[in-house]
Design a protein around this motif. Structure first.
Motif, short mmCIF file in Angstrom:
data_model
loop_
_atom_site.label_atom_id
_atom_site.label_comp_id
_atom_site.label_asym_id
_atom_site.label_seq_id
_atom_site.Cartn_x
_atom_site.Cartn_y
_atom_site.Cartn_z
N THR A 112 0.02 7.36 -0.27
CA THR A 112 -1.43 8.05 -0.93
C THR A 112 -2.53 7.23 -0.45
N GLN A 113 -2.62 5.83 -0.71
CA GLN A 113 -3.50 4.95 -0.43
C GLN A 113 -3.83 5.05 0.98
N GLN A 114 -2.87 4.86 2.00
CA GLN A 114 -3.04 4.78 3.18
C GLN A 114 -3.79 6.07 3.73
N MET A 152 0.93 -0.98 0.02
CA MET A 152 0.12 0.05 -0.18
C MET A 152 0.84 1.43 -0.07
N SER A 153 0.60 2.25 -0.67
CA SER A 153 1.50 3.49 -0.99
C SER A 153 1.00 4.38 0.11
#
Length: 96
Positions: A4-6, A1-2
């Protein structure tokens, strides 16, 4: 998970729970760098090395308050604007 996604997931959860959203990634990077530098300078002072910059000014203000004296300004570096202004003022006062 990047990152930004987090961040998007944390923002969604915060909105669902009605709590404030977390800060955006990278928005506090400079503050972290300043705090890290101040931390290093603090440990340098504890180790007996001279303080510089913001740490020196903060230590000077703290020490002046502890002794009950007004904190005086730290002497400007050579070549500063105040020295240039003083030179201009001396030139303006010289007779022609």
């Amino acid at each position: 998970m990047s990152i930004t996604q987090q961040y998007l997931l944390d923002s969604y959860r915060a909105r669902q729970l009605g709590v404030p959203a977390p800060p955006a990634p990278g928005s506090q990077d400079w503050q972290v760098v300043r705090e890290w530098r101040d931390h290093r300078q603090f440990h340098a002072v504890i180790a007996g090395r001279p303080a510089r910059g913001r740490a020196r000014r903060a230590l000077h203000r703290w020490w002046a308050r502890a002794l009950g004296r007004p904190a005086r300004a730290v002497r400007p570096r050579s070549g500063s604007r105040s020295e240039a202004n003083a030179a201009i003022a001396r030139y303006d006062r010289t007779p022609e």
